[in-house]
Write a protein that holds these residues in place. Structure first.
Motif, mmCIF file in Angstrom:
data_model
loop_
_atom_site.group_PDB
_atom_site.id
_atom_site.type_symbol
_atom_site.label_atom_id
_atom_site.label_comp_id
_atom_site.label_asym_id
_atom_site.label_seq_id
_atom_site.Cartn_x
_atom_site.Cartn_y
_atom_site.Cartn_z
ATOM 1 N N VAL A 117 -4.160 3.390 6.296
ATOM 2 C CA VAL A 117 -3.056 4.261 6.315
ATOM 3 C C VAL A 117 -1.688 3.560 5.730
ATOM 4 C CG1 VAL A 117 -1.635 5.564 7.848
ATOM 5 C CG2 VAL A 117 -3.834 4.966 8.677
ATOM 6 N N THR A 118 -1.169 4.329 4.717
ATOM 7 C CA THR A 118 -0.032 3.671 4.107
ATOM 8 C C THR A 118 1.125 4.301 4.297
ATOM 9 O OG1 THR A 118 0.784 2.696 1.841
ATOM 10 C CG2 THR A 118 -0.553 4.656 1.985
ATOM 11 N N GLY A 119 2.347 3.497 4.367
ATOM 12 C CA GLY A 119 3.853 4.201 4.365
ATOM 13 C C GLY A 119 4.113 4.674 3.169
ATOM 14 N N VAL A 120 5.109 5.745 3.276
ATOM 15 C CA VAL A 120 5.785 6.275 2.178
ATOM 16 C C VAL A 120 7.257 6.178 2.293
ATOM 17 C CG1 VAL A 120 6.272 8.451 0.364
ATOM 18 C CG2 VAL A 120 3.985 7.809 1.660
ATOM 19 N N ARG A 121 7.816 5.539 1.431
ATOM 20 C CA ARG A 121 9.485 4.968 1.865
ATOM 21 C C ARG A 121 10.138 6.343 1.877
ATOM 22 N NH1 ARG A 121 9.157 -0.197 -1.879
ATOM 23 N NH2 ARG A 121 7.782 1.012 -2.882
ATOM 24 N N SER A 122 10.680 6.959 2.751
ATOM 25 C CA SER A 122 11.372 8.216 2.813
ATOM 26 C C SER A 122 13.099 7.814 2.666
ATOM 27 C CB SER A 122 11.499 8.937 3.859
ATOM 28 O OG SER A 122 11.884 8.148 5.119
ATOM 29 N N ASN A 123 13.695 8.667 1.700
ATOM 30 C CA ASN A 123 15.184 8.041 1.462
ATOM 31 C C ASN A 123 15.476 6.644 1.099
ATOM 32 O OD1 ASN A 123 17.952 8.773 1.268
ATOM 33 N ND2 ASN A 123 18.275 8.329 3.493
ATOM 34 N N ARG A 124 14.790 6.289 0.133
ATOM 35 C CA ARG A 124 14.924 5.042 -0.490
ATOM 36 C C ARG A 124 16.369 4.351 -0.546
ATOM 37 N NH1 ARG A 124 10.150 2.801 -4.739
ATOM 38 N NH2 ARG A 124 11.290 1.058 -4.324
ATOM 39 N N MET A 180 -8.930 1.370 -3.835
ATOM 40 C CA MET A 180 -10.026 0.204 -3.765
ATOM 41 C C MET A 180 -10.614 0.724 -2.429
ATOM 42 S SD MET A 180 -9.938 -1.293 -6.369
ATOM 43 C CE MET A 180 -11.570 -2.349 -5.912
ATOM 44 N N ILE A 181 -10.045 1.438 -1.294
ATOM 45 C CA ILE A 181 -10.467 1.971 -0.218
ATOM 46 C C ILE A 181 -11.444 3.032 -0.466
ATOM 47 C CG2 ILE A 181 -10.324 2.927 2.080
ATOM 48 C CD1 ILE A 181 -9.874 -0.075 1.908
ATOM 49 N N LEU A 182 -10.859 4.108 -1.382
ATOM 50 C CA LEU A 182 -11.725 5.233 -1.783
ATOM 51 C C LEU A 182 -13.030 4.592 -2.583
ATOM 52 C CD1 LEU A 182 -8.905 7.503 -3.060
ATOM 53 C CD2 LEU A 182 -10.072 7.782 -1.134
ATOM 54 N N LEU A 183 -12.780 3.613 -3.285
ATOM 55 C CA LEU A 183 -14.071 3.274 -4.036
ATOM 56 C C LEU A 183 -15.376 3.018 -2.969
ATOM 57 C CD1 LEU A 183 -13.317 0.969 -7.086
ATOM 58 C CD2 LEU A 183 -13.906 3.285 -7.189
ATOM 59 N N GLN A 184 -14.600 2.452 -1.773
ATOM 60 C CA GLN A 184 -15.729 2.279 -0.837
ATOM 61 C C GLN A 184 -16.448 3.550 0.049
ATOM 62 O OE1 GLN A 184 -14.727 -1.243 1.670
ATOM 63 N NE2 GLN A 184 -13.251 -1.932 0.182
ATOM 64 N N GLU A 185 -15.701 4.714 -0.281
ATOM 65 C CA GLU A 185 -16.061 5.711 0.315
ATOM 66 C C GLU A 185 -15.279 5.997 1.518
ATOM 67 O OE1 GLU A 185 -20.273 6.684 0.437
ATOM 68 O OE2 GLU A 185 -20.344 6.474 -1.785
ATOM 69 N N GLY A 186 -14.043 5.281 1.667
ATOM 70 C CA GLY A 186 -13.343 5.331 2.825
ATOM 71 C C GLY A 186 -12.298 6.402 2.899
ATOM 72 N N LYS A 187 -11.580 6.778 3.900
ATOM 73 C CA LYS A 187 -10.627 7.582 3.819
ATOM 74 C C LYS A 187 -9.176 7.133 3.967
ATOM 75 C CE LYS A 187 -11.210 11.307 6.519
ATOM 76 N NZ LYS A 187 -11.713 12.022 7.918
ATOM 77 N N VAL A 188 -8.200 7.765 3.317
ATOM 78 C CA VAL A 188 -6.917 7.061 3.200
ATOM 79 C C VAL A 188 -5.889 8.208 3.369
ATOM 80 C CG1 VAL A 188 -7.446 5.306 1.533
ATOM 81 C CG2 VAL A 188 -6.637 7.434 0.744
ATOM 82 N N ILE A 189 -4.629 7.823 3.917
ATOM 83 C CA ILE A 189 -3.721 8.941 4.315
ATOM 84 C C ILE A 189 -2.482 8.294 4.145
ATOM 85 C CG2 ILE A 189 -3.511 8.413 6.725
ATOM 86 C CD1 ILE A 189 -3.091 11.340 7.277
ATOM 87 N N GLN A 190 -1.160 8.812 3.761
ATOM 88 C CA GLN A 190 -0.083 8.254 3.735
ATOM 89 C C GLN A 190 0.846 8.798 4.594
ATOM 90 O OE1 GLN A 190 1.253 9.066 -0.383
ATOM 91 N NE2 GLN A 190 1.177 11.226 -0.308
ATOM 92 N N ILE A 191 1.789 8.078 5.318
ATOM 93 C CA ILE A 191 2.627 8.518 6.438
ATOM 94 C C ILE A 191 4.114 8.083 5.956
ATOM 95 C CG2 ILE A 191 3.261 8.447 8.777
ATOM 96 C CD1 ILE A 191 0.638 9.806 8.264
ATOM 97 N N SER A 192 5.086 8.988 6.239
ATOM 98 C CA SER A 192 6.449 8.616 5.841
ATOM 99 C C SER A 192 7.102 7.432 6.888
ATOM 100 C CB SER A 192 7.260 9.834 6.158
ATOM 101 O OG SER A 192 8.840 9.773 5.749
ATOM 102 N N VAL A 193 7.758 6.657 6.450
ATOM 103 C CA VAL A 193 8.327 5.505 7.152
ATOM 104 C C VAL A 193 9.788 5.252 6.607
ATOM 105 C CG1 VAL A 193 6.143 4.541 7.615
ATOM 106 C CG2 VAL A 193 7.432 3.740 5.534
ATOM 107 N N GLN A 194 10.609 4.596 7.407
ATOM 108 C CA GLN A 194 11.849 4.405 7.334
ATOM 109 C C GLN A 194 12.037 3.219 6.214
ATOM 110 O OE1 GLN A 194 14.142 3.736 11.076
ATOM 111 N NE2 GLN A 194 12.089 3.180 11.874
ATOM 112 N N HIS A 195 13.276 3.104 5.386
ATOM 113 C CA HIS A 195 13.377 2.269 4.303
ATOM 114 C C HIS A 195 14.908 1.738 4.644
ATOM 115 C CE1 HIS A 195 13.899 0.676 0.142
ATOM 116 N NE2 HIS A 195 12.780 0.067 0.592
#
Length: 237
Positions: A117-124, A180-195
């Motif tokens: 799970v990765t953050g996405v910087r909102s209003n950078r 690289m997680i997708l290469l392992q057939e894993g699942k990924v998602i991005q979530i908005s976070v503060q910046h």
């Protein structure tokens, strides 16, 4: 304590930020949804960062550190953190604290179903040049990886450790963690976070690092994708 989550904090010449890092991460550990330990990875700092790190670790039992003999770069620091993590989950945050530790809880809400799970910087809160170079670099990277991620440079991520330890890191690959997680057939998602704007220290990446460097790394990723070995054990004695 039986920790479940390790936060890696890469450090390179961040002496002016480390007391704030201690305060913010100590506060977060009290509200974390998983029992949390912090691991500083000092990437060969030439200022007084190591003195601050050792002081912090001596007075906080859930803080630990690794010190490199010499500067090896962000990807190496993250890889070392993965290698020295023994908890079920691992994440990282930059020591400039332009993202908020409390937002780890937002990412942890999704880690059961996803493997990264990765953050996405909102209003950078960065300069126009920095924002534009990052936006262009992310567009180039997406065209190579098709990972669907808008902001892989966001320094706020949570990964299942079993996946993190299987990532074959090389310099620059920290931008390709979802791929690289997708290469392992894993699942990924991005979530908005503060910046937030940087309030101390200096940025370690310029236009070259954010734009031209990642373009070169895309070709390294394509080579890695072609050669990547992925397997699942069905049974063992």
């Amino acid at each position: 304590m039986n920790y479940k989550f390790t936060i890696i904090v890469p450090v390179y010449n961040e002496e002016d930020n480390l007391e704030r890092v201690e305060k913010e991460l100590l506060a977060y550990s009290k509200i974390a949804t998983q029992p949390t330990t912090i691991l500083f990875v000092n990437d060969g700092s030439k200022d007084s960062s190591q003195t601050h790190i050792e002081t912090i670790c001596n007075r906080n039992e859930n803080f630990n550190y690794i010190l490199f003999k010499e500067n090896r770069g962000l990807s190496a620091a993250i890889k070392a953190g993965f290698d020295h993590t023994n908890t079920e989950l691992v994440g990282y945050i930059d020591s400039d604290l332009q993202t908020a530790p409390e937002d780890f809880n937002l990412l942890l809400e999704h880690i059961g179903e996803y493997d990264l799970v990765t953050g996405v910087r909102s209003n950078r809160k960065d300069s126009f040049v920095k924002n534009m170079s990052s936006k262009i670099a992310n567009g180039i990277r997406r065209s190579f990886t098709h990972d669907g991620m808008d902001d892989t440079g966001c320094p706020l991520k949570v990964i299942k450790t079993e996946y993190a330890k299987r990532i074959p890191m090389f310099k620059g690959l920290h931008r390709f963690l979802p791929a690289m997680i997708l290469l392992q057939e894993g699942k990924v998602i991005q979530i908005s976070v503060q910046h937030f704007p940087r309030i101390a220290g200096t940025a370690k990446f310029g236009v070259w690092n954010r734009l031209l460097g990642p373009l070169m790394d895309c070709f390294a990723y394509l080579w890695m994708k072609k050669k990547y070995i992925n397997y699942q054990v069905a049974k063992k004695s």
